[in-house]
Design a protein around this motif. Structure first.
Motif, PDB file in Angstrom:
ATOM      1  N   PRO A   1      12.018  16.087  -3.598  1.00 27.13           N
ATOM      2  CA  PRO A   1      10.805  16.568  -4.259  1.00 27.13           C
ATOM      3  C   PRO A   1       9.960  15.428  -4.811  1.00 27.13           C
ATOM      4  CG  PRO A   1      12.722  16.929  -5.646  1.00 27.13           C
ATOM      5  CD  PRO A   1      13.251  16.459  -4.322  1.00 27.13           C
ATOM      6  N   ALA A   2       8.676  15.697  -4.957  1.00 31.25           N
ATOM      7  CA  ALA A   2       7.744  14.695  -5.463  1.00 31.25           C
ATOM      8  C   ALA A   2       8.141  14.179  -6.836  1.00 31.25           C
ATOM      9  CB  ALA A   2       6.332  15.274  -5.501  1.00 31.25           C
ATOM     10  N   ALA A   3       8.739  15.023  -7.656  1.00 31.83           N
ATOM     11  CA  ALA A   3       9.111  14.629  -9.017  1.00 31.83           C
ATOM     12  C   ALA A   3      10.060  13.433  -9.046  1.00 31.83           C
ATOM     13  CB  ALA A   3       9.741  15.810  -9.751  1.00 31.83           C
ATOM     14  N   GLU A   4      10.776  13.197  -7.939  1.00 32.60           N
ATOM     15  CA  GLU A   4      11.709  12.077  -7.873  1.00 32.60           C
ATOM     16  C   GLU A   4      11.002  10.721  -7.963  1.00 32.60           C
ATOM     17  OE1 GLU A   4      15.589  11.951  -6.850  1.00 32.60           O
ATOM     18  OE2 GLU A   4      14.956  13.272  -8.481  1.00 32.60           O
ATOM     19  N   VAL A   5       9.713  10.693  -7.629  1.00 31.62           N
ATOM     20  CA  VAL A   5       8.946   9.446  -7.713  1.00 31.62           C
ATOM     21  C   VAL A   5       9.005   8.857  -9.115  1.00 31.62           C
ATOM     22  CG1 VAL A   5       6.620   8.452  -7.539  1.00 31.62           C
ATOM     23  CG2 VAL A   5       7.420  10.068  -5.796  1.00 31.62           C
ATOM     24  N   ALA A   6       9.118   9.717 -10.111  1.00 26.78           N
ATOM     25  CA  ALA A   6       9.141   9.265 -11.511  1.00 26.78           C
ATOM     26  C   ALA A   6      10.280   8.296 -11.787  1.00 26.78           C
ATOM     27  CB  ALA A   6       9.239  10.473 -12.444  1.00 26.78           C
ATOM     28  N   ARG A   7      11.344   8.355 -10.988  1.00 23.61           N
ATOM     29  CA  ARG A   7      12.480   7.450 -11.194  1.00 23.61           C
ATOM     30  C   ARG A   7      12.102   5.995 -10.933  1.00 23.61           C
ATOM     31  NH1 ARG A   7      17.673  10.077  -8.238  1.00 23.61           N
ATOM     32  NH2 ARG A   7      18.586   8.190  -9.141  1.00 23.61           N
ATOM     33  N   LEU A   8      11.002   5.798 -10.206  1.00 26.67           N
ATOM     34  CA  LEU A   8      10.564   4.442  -9.871  1.00 26.67           C
ATOM     35  C   LEU A   8       9.261   4.086 -10.570  1.00 26.67           C
ATOM     36  CD1 LEU A   8      11.486   4.500  -6.100  1.00 26.67           C
ATOM     37  CD2 LEU A   8      12.348   2.834  -7.754  1.00 26.67           C
ATOM     38  N   SER A   9       8.974   4.724 -11.665  1.00 31.28           N
ATOM     39  CA  SER A   9       7.725   4.467 -12.379  1.00 31.28           C
ATOM     40  C   SER A   9       7.567   2.983 -12.704  1.00 31.28           C
ATOM     41  CB  SER A   9       7.685   5.273 -13.676  1.00 31.28           C
ATOM     42  OG  SER A   9       6.465   5.075 -14.340  1.00 31.28           O
ATOM     43  N   GLY A  10       6.402   2.453 -12.352  1.00 31.74           N
ATOM     44  CA  GLY A  10       6.125   1.046 -12.585  1.00 31.74           C
ATOM     45  C   GLY A  10       6.714   0.117 -11.556  1.00 31.74           C
ATOM     46  N   ARG A  11       7.447   0.664 -10.581  1.00 27.30           N
ATOM     47  CA  ARG A  11       8.100  -0.187  -9.578  1.00 27.30           C
ATOM     48  C   ARG A  11       7.694   0.189  -8.150  1.00 27.30           C
ATOM     49  NH1 ARG A  11      14.418  -0.562 -10.953  1.00 27.30           N
ATOM     50  NH2 ARG A  11      14.246   1.703 -11.240  1.00 27.30           N
ATOM     51  N   VAL A  12       6.530   0.813  -7.991  1.00 32.28           N
ATOM     52  CA  VAL A  12       6.026   1.190  -6.668  1.00 32.28           C
ATOM     53  C   VAL A  12       4.808   0.330  -6.354  1.00 32.28           C
ATOM     54  CG1 VAL A  12       5.092   3.033  -5.230  1.00 32.28           C
ATOM     55  CG2 VAL A  12       6.820   3.564  -6.971  1.00 32.28           C
ATOM     56  N   ASN A  13       4.965  -0.589  -5.402  1.00 30.47           N
ATOM     57  CA  ASN A  13       3.844  -1.476  -5.080  1.00 30.47           C
ATOM     58  C   ASN A  13       3.179  -1.145  -3.750  1.00 30.47           C
ATOM     59  OD1 ASN A  13       5.914  -2.396  -3.458  1.00 30.47           O
ATOM     60  ND2 ASN A  13       5.554  -4.576  -3.851  1.00 30.47           N
ATOM     61  N   SER A  14       3.643  -0.091  -3.067  1.00 32.23           N
ATOM     62  CA  SER A  14       2.921   0.374  -1.881  1.00 32.23           C
ATOM     63  C   SER A  14       3.320   1.811  -1.584  1.00 32.23           C
ATOM     64  CB  SER A  14       3.197  -0.515  -0.661  1.00 32.23           C
ATOM     65  OG  SER A  14       4.489  -0.307  -0.135  1.00 32.23           O
ATOM     66  N   VAL A  15       2.405   2.520  -0.935  1.00 33.02           N
ATOM     67  CA  VAL A  15       2.613   3.926  -0.590  1.00 33.02           C
ATOM     68  C   VAL A  15       2.131   4.159   0.833  1.00 33.02           C
ATOM     69  CG1 VAL A  15       1.961   6.315  -1.110  1.00 33.02           C
ATOM     70  CG2 VAL A  15       2.293   4.669  -2.982  1.00 33.02           C
ATOM     71  N   ASP A  16       2.935   4.843   1.633  1.00 33.27           N
ATOM     72  CA  ASP A  16       2.514   5.348   2.938  1.00 33.27           C
ATOM     73  C   ASP A  16       2.260   6.835   2.755  1.00 33.27           C
ATOM     74  OD1 ASP A  16       2.984   2.823   3.845  1.00 33.27           O
ATOM     75  OD2 ASP A  16       4.771   3.310   5.000  1.00 33.27           O
ATOM     76  N   PHE A  17       0.992   7.233   2.803  1.00 36.50           N
ATOM     77  CA  PHE A  17       0.607   8.584   2.413  1.00 36.50           C
ATOM     78  C   PHE A  17       0.235   9.414   3.627  1.00 36.50           C
ATOM     79  CE2 PHE A  17      -2.132  11.903   0.713  1.00 36.50           C
ATOM     80  CZ  PHE A  17      -1.442  12.289  -0.437  1.00 36.50           C
ATOM     81  N   SER A  18       0.926  10.536   3.807  1.00 37.46           N
ATOM     82  CA  SER A  18       0.611  11.447   4.899  1.00 37.46           C
ATOM     83  C   SER A  18       1.256  12.793   4.628  1.00 37.46           C
ATOM     84  CB  SER A  18       1.111  10.899   6.240  1.00 37.46           C
ATOM     85  OG  SER A  18       2.522  10.804   6.259  1.00 37.46           O
ATOM     86  N   ASP A  19       0.823  13.786   5.398  1.00 35.05           N
ATOM     87  CA  ASP A  19       1.434  15.099   5.378  1.00 35.05           C
ATOM     88  C   ASP A  19       2.648  15.079   6.309  1.00 35.05           C
ATOM     89  OD1 ASP A  19       1.800  17.826   4.807  1.00 35.05           O
ATOM     90  OD2 ASP A  19      -0.350  18.226   4.936  1.00 35.05           O
ATOM     91  N   SER A  20       3.417  16.166   6.297  1.00 33.51           N
ATOM     92  CA  SER A  20       4.659  16.222   7.068  1.00 33.51           C
ATOM     93  C   SER A  20       4.872  17.617   7.635  1.00 33.51           C
ATOM     94  CB  SER A  20       5.842  15.852   6.166  1.00 33.51           C
ATOM     95  OG  SER A  20       7.087  16.131   6.792  1.00 33.51           O
ATOM     96  N   ASN A  21       5.536  17.675   8.792  1.00 34.20           N
ATOM     97  CA  ASN A  21       5.910  18.979   9.347  1.00 34.20           C
ATOM     98  C   ASN A  21       7.151  19.539   8.664  1.00 34.20           C
ATOM     99  OD1 ASN A  21       8.309  17.920  10.672  1.00 34.20           O
ATOM    100  ND2 ASN A  21       6.960  17.048  12.208  1.00 34.20           N
ATOM    101  N   GLY A  22       7.812  18.734   7.835  1.00 30.64           N
ATOM    102  CA  GLY A  22       8.967  19.180   7.067  1.00 30.64           C
ATOM    103  C   GLY A  22      10.274  19.186   7.824  1.00 30.64           C
ATOM    104  N   ARG A  23      10.243  18.775   9.110  1.00 23.21           N
ATOM    105  CA  ARG A  23      11.444  18.866   9.936  1.00 23.21           C
ATOM    106  C   ARG A  23      11.859  17.539  10.563  1.00 23.21           C
ATOM    107  NH1 ARG A  23       9.833  21.705  14.249  1.00 23.21           N
ATOM    108  NH2 ARG A  23       7.660  21.686  13.608  1.00 23.21           N
ATOM    109  N   TYR A  24      10.905  16.748  11.020  1.00 30.10           N
ATOM    110  CA  TYR A  24      11.257  15.491  11.684  1.00 30.10           C
ATOM    111  C   TYR A  24      10.173  14.452  11.416  1.00 30.10           C
ATOM    112  CZ  TYR A  24       8.137  17.451  15.246  1.00 30.10           C
ATOM    113  OH  TYR A  24       7.074  18.028  15.899  1.00 30.10           O
ATOM    114  N   HIS A  25      10.462  13.239  11.820  1.00 27.67           N
ATOM    115  CA  HIS A  25       9.636  12.067  11.527  1.00 27.67           C
ATOM    116  C   HIS A  25       8.286  12.166  12.246  1.00 27.67           C
ATOM    117  CE1 HIS A  25       9.805   7.386  11.018  1.00 27.67           C
ATOM    118  NE2 HIS A  25       8.733   7.923  10.463  1.00 27.67           N
TER     119      HIS A  25
END
Length: 276
Positions: free
Chosen positions: A189-213
C-alpha cells in the motif's frame, strides 16, 4: 517540499519509435518533461562517445537529472565477479557526474542460488557492496538511489527490504527509489512510503495493471495514485520521473508521453498531504 519538476525515463518511453537520441530528448521536453533520465553503458563510454553524448544533451536543451544502472551481481559469492560489478557501478557514478546528473538509480537484480548460498551471506555481501558504492559516490556529488523490483526473487522487492537495505548500508549517499507500479504489483500500500520519509531521492511514477510488470499512464490502471502522491509529498520525495512504455504502438509514443506527463503533473498539483 517536493520538487515541482517532472522528468521522464526517456529511453523506455520512446523505445521502438523513430525518435532516437537527442530527437527523443527534444521530444520529451516538448511533451512537458523538465528533465530526463538516461540509461547508457559506462563501460563502453570512450572519451569521444562521452563528448558526443554531452554535446547532444546540451543541444537538446533538457538536463539529465538521473542516470540508471542495472547493478546486478553485487551479491555474487565469487569475489572476482562481485568486484567487477562493483567497479562497473562505480564507473556509472562517474558517468552520472560527467552528465551533470545528481542521482544514479541502481537496480540490484536477484538472489543467486538462494538455497545453495546462505541468504544471510548474500545479503551481507550486498550491503557491503552498496555501502562501498555509496562511499565512492559521496565525494563525487552523486547520490545513489536503490529501486525495488516486483519479482519474488528480487533482492529488494518491497518497502520492508528497501528500508532494511538503506538502514544497514547507512550512507548519506544511498537513498531510496519508489516505483509506484512495482509497489502495486507487490500489493504494497501507498502508506508504506512513510517508512522512508526523508530518504526518497527519486520516484518512478506510473499506473499499474495490478498483476504484472507494466508501466501505464495515470488513469490507465488500478493504482490509487492520489494516495501515492500524498505519501510521496509527505515523505519529501525528490526527482519525480514519469515512467511509461515501451508501447505496443511506439509510433504514438509522443502523444502517450505527453498525456502521462500532463496527468502526473495534475495529480501532484491536486495532492493533499496527510497529517503527521
Amino acid at each position: 517540499m517536493i520538487d515541482s519538476s517532472l522528468g521522464i525515463l526517456v529511453d523506455q518511453a520512446f523505445m521502438g519509435s523513430s525518435l532516437l537520441g537527442r530527437d527523443a530528448w527534444r521530444a520529451a521536453a516538448e511533451a512537458g518533461a523538465d528533465w530526463i533520465a538516461l540509461t547508457e553503458e559506462a563501460m563502453e563510454m570512450t572519451p569521444d562517445v562521452l563528448h558526443t553524448l554531452r554535446t547532444d544533451v546540451e543541444s537538446a536543451g533538457v538536463p539529465v537529472t538521473m542516470a540508471q544502472c542495472h547493478a546486478f551481481g553485487l551479491n555474487d559469492p565469487r569475489e572476482v565477479a562481485r568486484e567487477w560489478n562493483i567497479v562497473r557501478t562505480e564507473r556509472h557514478v562517474d558517468l552520472a557526474r560527467e552528465l551533470g546528473a545528481p542521482v544514479l538509480k541502481i537496480l540490484l537484480g536477484e538472489w543467486i542460488w538462494r538455497t545453495m548460498w546462505p541468504t544471510a551471506t548474500q545479503w551481507q555481501l550486498l550491503v557491503d557492496a552498496v555501502r562501498r558504492i555509496g562511499d565512492y559516490a559521496a565525494p563525487r556529488g552523486v547520490e545513489v538511489s536503490v529501486e525495488l523490483e516486483p519479482l519474488d526473487t528480487s533482492l529488494v522487492n518491497d518497502i520492508a527490504s528497501l528500508t532494511r537495505l538503506i538502514t544497514e548500508v547507512d550512507s548519506e549517499a544511498v537513498l531510496a527509489n519508489i516505483d509506484t507500479s512495482h509497489m502495486v504489483v507487490r500489493g504494497v500500500p501507498a502508506a508504506e512510503v512513510a517508512r522512508l520519509s526523508g530518504r526518497v531521492n527519486s520516484v518512478d511514477f506510473s499506473d499499474s495493471n495490478g498483476r504484472y510488470h507494466e508501466h501505464l499512464a495515470p488513469g490507465d490502471g488500478v493504482a490509487d495514485l492520489p494516495a501515492f502522491v500524498s505519501q510521496l509529498r509527505a515523505a519529501r520525495a525528490r526527482a519525480i520521473a514519469v515512467e511509461v512504455g515501451p508501447f505496443a504502438d511506439p509510433e504514438n509514443a509522443f502523444r502517450k508521453v505527453e498525456r502521462a506527463i500532463r496527468g502526473t503533473r495534475s495529480l501532484f498539483a491536486e495532492a493533499v498531504v496527510p497529517r503527521a
